[in-house]
Design an enzyme around this catalytic site. Structure first.
Site, PDB file in Angstrom:
ATOM      1  N   CYS A 410       0.827  -1.203   0.000  1.00 44.69           N
ATOM      2  CA  CYS A 410       0.000   0.000   0.000  1.00 44.69           C
ATOM      3  C   CYS A 410       0.869   1.264   0.000  1.00 44.69           C
ATOM      4  CB  CYS A 410      -0.994  -0.056   1.157  1.00 44.69           C
ATOM      5  SG  CYS A 410      -2.433   0.973   0.829  1.00 44.69           S
ATOM      6  N   HIS A 542      -3.612  -4.899   0.260  1.00 41.30           N
ATOM      7  CA  HIS A 542      -2.971  -5.485   1.448  1.00 41.30           C
ATOM      8  C   HIS A 542      -2.991  -7.011   1.356  1.00 41.30           C
ATOM      9  CE1 HIS A 542      -2.522  -1.891   4.032  1.00 41.30           C
ATOM     10  NE2 HIS A 542      -3.495  -1.431   3.260  1.00 41.30           N
ATOM     11  N   GLU A 544      -1.559  -9.108   3.116  1.00 38.05           N
ATOM     12  CA  GLU A 544      -1.526  -9.776   4.429  1.00 38.05           C
ATOM     13  C   GLU A 544      -2.912 -10.176   4.925  1.00 38.05           C
ATOM     14  OE1 GLU A 544      -0.935  -6.615   3.813  1.00 38.05           O
ATOM     15  OE2 GLU A 544      -1.410  -5.281   5.490  1.00 38.05           O
TER      16      GLU A 544
HETATM   17  N1  GLN Z   1      -1.628   6.696   2.981  1.00 40.74           N
HETATM   18  C1  GLN Z   1      -1.830   5.965   1.787  1.00 40.74           C
HETATM   19  C2  GLN Z   1      -3.190   6.177   1.177  1.00 40.74           C
HETATM   20  O1  GLN Z   1      -4.077   6.639   1.833  1.00 40.74           O
HETATM   21  C3  GLN Z   1      -1.593   4.485   2.007  1.00 40.74           C
HETATM   22  C4  GLN Z   1      -2.592   3.853   2.919  1.00 40.74           C
HETATM   23  C5  GLN Z   1      -2.132   2.512   3.422  1.00 40.74           C
HETATM   24  O2  GLN Z   1      -0.961   2.186   3.359  1.00 40.74           O
HETATM   25  N2  GLN Z   1      -3.037   1.709   3.950  1.00 40.74           N
HETATM   26  O3  GLN Z   1      -3.393   5.879   0.025  1.00 40.74           O
END
Ligand code: GLN
Length: 569
Positions: A410, A542, A544
């Site tokens: 992410c 994600h 995970e």
């Molecule tokens: N801050 C980034 C976004 O809002 C990544 C978010 C995250 O890593 N869950 O896109």
């Protein structure tokens, strides 16, 4: 007698179809002793006997979901397929049961009150005075019913957050007590309690557990089982004491010492006859252990062999949600840690996780190179905000240049893209607009539809959340990792995206987008081809959240495999 009919997503579920079996798990003495793992393990053991089992988490917070909580306060925010932002224990339930849960499996005080108030505004209480008791507990019961109906479950295991004796979870205990009185429901209560062994005394003390059982009694609930969490196993003397003072059968006092792996907890319970006793208590047949139960046992055997192998590729995690006061808490990354373990077990290795503070890398490059040179792989996990961000980018440069296996998740993927834009594509000062709204090269930018919400300060649930399909690009490393799949589905939690205006320039410079949204507009995976780097990949989603003990996630599997190779060089 019909107690309550709960409406969820337009469906009316009739709770009287068959007799319900509900197990409530409550905590005694203190939090953080493994109530979630105990809940997940009980659920799994009943599933092992051929029953359909669902699990619910109740959090006492006013927050409507866990999305607005800081991970250092609350631990990881676990995202479900349907986009609900929940507690990390939901991750445990999914991992142990290998099912995908839904938002009806998670409730908070805020969520419960919100629906009661909405119902009242909709005149659903037909002019009655709406009161804390019974209407709040009835709403809770209705939600448990709905979760059971939704999963067509034979048994539901419900974990009540917090510990007995605190004010915050009292209405949930009240709901549990009322449920015991429902003629169509069989209920069991499990008290998970902690038994300290104070250094100076050198003896395991049962008094706090006795007190917890009594406090539970004062809410009208008698524990049927006591799970005795401690560093050591329970001896006979203490077992007798707990049985006598907590008023449970001796066989229903379950010893739960620390074990080598959380995935070995079900085995420990099974060996003590916990499943047999629980099924008998609920009036259910003993059943025959399923094939999946046997596969799980084999997995635990492999896990132990991996631990014994001594093969320990070092995987660094550069994050920021560790420090709480003087302590380091890794709860914020629990699913990442578990995903690494799942992959390690599959490869017969026991990865060593190294926690890295990327903030210091911003001022101390020598330290960064020294720390990263000692690693076999690096993960930059999800995150928000500016702290340590330049340190993360510098660490990614190191991985790219030194061919150190890298997985960005992410935010980590967005930093991978930013790093590549700056260092390889020649886009000086490229950045995400989350950090630098005035960057000349906004390679990562906010989704247009989210701009509107943020302008109105609608932060809660304003992200791209939950499972979305993605199209895998033919011939990419992503496709190789996913075993040749053309389409995948993964869970998301972000506001920002790779800016489509830069995709061509980044691709021309050699970055490969290994997966995109089905319409091709959103970049889901960024990677370098294997000819250039052994493993350099970032996912906007994600991975995970989708890793399971018996089905390690391809991106973690790829990282651990590459880290192992690196460790042998
Ligand atoms: N801050 C980034 C976004 O809002 C990544 C978010 C995250 O890593 N869950 O896109």
């Amino acid at each position: 007698m019909r107690l309550f009919v709960f409406k969820w997503e337009g469906e009316i579920k009739d709770r009287h179809m068959k007799k319900q079996k509900v197990i409530f798990v409550v905590g005694g003495v203190m939090s953080g002793v493994g109530k979630g793992v105990t809940t997940a393990s009980i659920a799994k053991l009943i599933q092992d006997r051929g029953y359909v089992v669902t699990a619910l988490k109740i959090d006492p917070y006013i927050n409507v979901d866990a999305g607005t909580m800081n991970p250092t306060e609350h631990g990881e925010v676990f995202v479900l397929d349907d986009g609900d932002e929940t507690d990390q224990d939901m991750g445990n339930y999914e991992r142990y049961l290998d099912v995908d849960l839904s938002r009806i499996n998670y409730m908070t005080t805020g969520r419960v009150y919100q629906s009661v108030i909405e119902r009242e505004r909709n005149l659903e209480y037909k002019g009655k005075c709406v009161e804390v008791v019974p209407h709040i507990p009835l709403e809770i019961i209705g939600r448990i019913d709905a979760a059971i109906a939704h999963a067509s479950a034979d048994v539901a295991v419900v974990e009540i957050g917090g510990t007995v004796g605190e004010y915050q979870n009292i209405l949930f205990l009240e709901a549990a007590r009322m449920m015991r009185r429902c003629p169509d429901t069989d209920v069991a209560f499990v008290l998970v309690s902690y038994l300290p062994v104070p250094d100076k005394i050198g003896e395991m003390k049962t008094k706090p557990t006795q007190t917890a059982a009594r406090i539970l009694n004062s809410t009208g609930i008698q524990a049927d089982f006591v799970v005795a969490r401690a560093e050591r196993a329970l001896d006979q003397k203490r077992k007798e004491k707990i049985a006598m003072f907590c008023d449970v059968a001796e066989e229903d006092v379950i010893s739960a010492p620390d074990v080598d792996s959380i995935y070995a907890v079900p085995e420990m319970f099974e060996q003590q006859g916990f499943t047999d006793r629980m099924l008998a208590h609920l009036g259910l047949k003993q059943g025959v252990r399923t094939q999946r139960a046997a596969q799980w046992d084999e997995m635990v055997t492999r896990l132990r062999a991996a631990q014994a192998s001594g093969i320990r590729p070092k995987i660094g995690i550069a994050g920021k949600y560790f420090a709480t006061g003087d302590y380091v808490l890794t709860d914020s990354y629990i699913s990442v840690i578990e995903a690494i373990k799942h992959a390690g077990t599959a490869h017969g290795v026991n990865p060593e996780i190294v926690w890295l503070d990327s903030e210091v890398y911003e001022t101390d490059a020598a330290r960064m190179h020294e720390e990263l040179s000692a690693l076999d792989g690096l993960i930059v996990p999800g995150g928000f905000g500016s702290r340590g961000i330049e340190g993360k980018i510098a660490a990614i440069t190191h991985c790219r240049e030194h061919k150190l296996p890298f997985l960005g998740i992410c935010y980590g993927m967005q930093m991978l893209v930013t790093e590549f834009a700056r260092s390889v594509a020649g886009l000086e000062d490229a950045h995400t607009t989350e950090i630098n709204p005035d960057t000349p090269h906004p390679v990562v930018d906010i989704l247009p539809e989210q701009k509107e919400k943020l302008a109105h300060k609608e932060y809660g649930g304003s992200m791209r959340l939950g499972a979305y399909p993605a199209r895998v690009v033919a011939g990419s490393m992503t496709q190789e990792l996913y075993g040749g799949a053309d389409e995948i589905s993964e869970r998301h939690r972000h506001r920002y995206e790779v800016n489509p205006a830069y995709v061509q320039r980044l691709t021309d410079a050699g970055l490969v987008f290994g997966a995109t949204s089905p319409d091709g507009t959103l970049m889901e995976v960024a990677e370098l081809s294997r000819d250039v780097h052994p493993y350099f990949i970032g996912a906007q989603f994600h991975p995970e959240f989708r890793s399971r003990p018996l089905r390690p996630h391809p991106l973690f599997s790829g990282l651990v495999a590459a880290a192992y190779v690196h460790s042998t060089q």
